[in-house]
Design a protein around this motif. Sequence first.
Motif, PDB file in Angstrom:
ATOM      1  N   MET A   1      -6.401   3.743 -11.126  1.00 25.78           N
ATOM      2  CA  MET A   1      -5.078   3.483 -10.569  1.00 25.78           C
ATOM      3  C   MET A   1      -5.168   3.328  -9.045  1.00 25.78           C
ATOM      4  O   MET A   1      -5.504   4.272  -8.339  1.00 25.78           O
ATOM      5  N   TYR A   2      -4.891   2.110  -8.579  1.00 23.31           N
ATOM      6  CA  TYR A   2      -4.980   1.757  -7.158  1.00 23.31           C
ATOM      7  C   TYR A   2      -3.560   1.754  -6.590  1.00 23.31           C
ATOM      8  O   TYR A   2      -2.674   1.095  -7.126  1.00 23.31           O
ATOM      9  N   THR A   3      -3.336   2.500  -5.511  1.00 25.12           N
ATOM     10  CA  THR A   3      -2.015   2.599  -4.901  1.00 25.12           C
ATOM     11  C   THR A   3      -2.037   1.962  -3.524  1.00 25.12           C
ATOM     12  O   THR A   3      -2.892   2.276  -2.700  1.00 25.12           O
TER      13      THR A   3
ATOM     14  N   PHE B   1       3.086   0.846  -4.427  1.00 22.93           N
ATOM     15  CA  PHE B   1       2.813   0.062  -5.623  1.00 22.93           C
ATOM     16  C   PHE B   1       1.534   0.615  -6.249  1.00 22.93           C
ATOM     17  O   PHE B   1       0.522   0.733  -5.565  1.00 22.93           O
ATOM     18  N   THR B   2       1.590   0.971  -7.512  1.00 27.54           N
ATOM     19  CA  THR B   2       0.421   1.504  -8.209  1.00 27.54           C
ATOM     20  C   THR B   2       0.172   0.677  -9.460  1.00 27.54           C
ATOM     21  O   THR B   2       1.095   0.408 -10.225  1.00 27.54           O
ATOM     22  N   LYS B   3      -1.092   0.286  -9.624  1.00 27.48           N
ATOM     23  CA  LYS B   3      -1.459  -0.520 -10.789  1.00 27.48           C
ATOM     24  C   LYS B   3      -2.936  -0.285 -11.094  1.00 27.48           C
ATOM     25  O   LYS B   3      -3.723  -0.001 -10.196  1.00 27.48           O
ATOM     26  N   SER B   4      -3.302  -0.446 -12.337  1.00 25.90           N
ATOM     27  CA  SER B   4      -4.696  -0.305 -12.737  1.00 25.90           C
ATOM     28  C   SER B   4      -5.513  -1.474 -12.193  1.00 25.90           C
ATOM     29  O   SER B   4      -5.085  -2.634 -12.279  1.00 25.90           O
TER      30      SER B   4
ATOM     31  N   LYS C   1      -6.366  -4.799 -14.149  1.00 25.99           N
ATOM     32  CA  LYS C   1      -5.458  -5.955 -14.234  1.00 25.99           C
ATOM     33  C   LYS C   1      -5.867  -7.065 -13.269  1.00 25.99           C
ATOM     34  O   LYS C   1      -5.398  -8.186 -13.383  1.00 25.99           O
ATOM     35  N   TRP C   2      -6.711  -6.749 -12.286  1.00 26.14           N
ATOM     36  CA  TRP C   2      -7.077  -7.719 -11.261  1.00 26.14           C
ATOM     37  C   TRP C   2      -8.524  -8.199 -11.357  1.00 26.14           C
ATOM     38  O   TRP C   2      -8.936  -9.047 -10.586  1.00 26.14           O
TER      39      TRP C   2
ATOM     40  N   ASP D   1       0.912  -9.614  -6.188  1.00 26.89           N
ATOM     41  CA  ASP D   1       1.363  -8.225  -6.164  1.00 26.89           C
ATOM     42  C   ASP D   1       1.527  -7.710  -4.734  1.00 26.89           C
ATOM     43  O   ASP D   1       2.505  -7.032  -4.423  1.00 26.89           O
TER      44      ASP D   1
END
Length: 172
Positions: free
Chosen positions: A114-116, A135-138, A141-142, A157
């Motif tokens: 999880m990158y914030t 903004f936090t996302k795995s 996904k990128w 994003d």
Amino acid sequence: MASDGAAATPAKASPKKANLLDPHSIKHLLDETISDVVKSKGYAEDTRLGNWKLAIGAAVIAIALLAQFYPKKFPQNRDYTKEKDAIMFTHPPAGSFNSTGLVISSKLPRFSDMYTITIASADPQSISANKPVHFTKSVTKWFTKEGVLVEGLFWKDVERLIDDYNTERKGK
């Protein structure tokens, strides 16, 4: 401030690739790409803090060399960092009415995907300062399975997060 379409798209020269088993490699690649996106949105990088850190580092080295020749104890180290997770400080965009730039920071905790990303005002006391946005996302996904960054998705994003910060300011 309107920007042309050419500056808002990622470069297609060569794909950026990271070792998916190395979280430091992933974070470094994502942080570099954030800098590119922020610069493409019209923000100029503020390198004053980096220059101050270099000057302080040179002074500390001089003091350490001097302390080597004196039998006195060296003073305790102090934390002179403004923001330990900050990857970029900016000036306000040219032609804007904002008096403060941005502080872009990121976190990729150990053993996590999880990158914030956090965008905050460089001067939180300023009247033009706004609440920080996160903004936090795995990271999965990128990146492709081969470790290539899907730069277009990441840019969207980050641009959306910058737009959210600027929209929040206009909504005040």
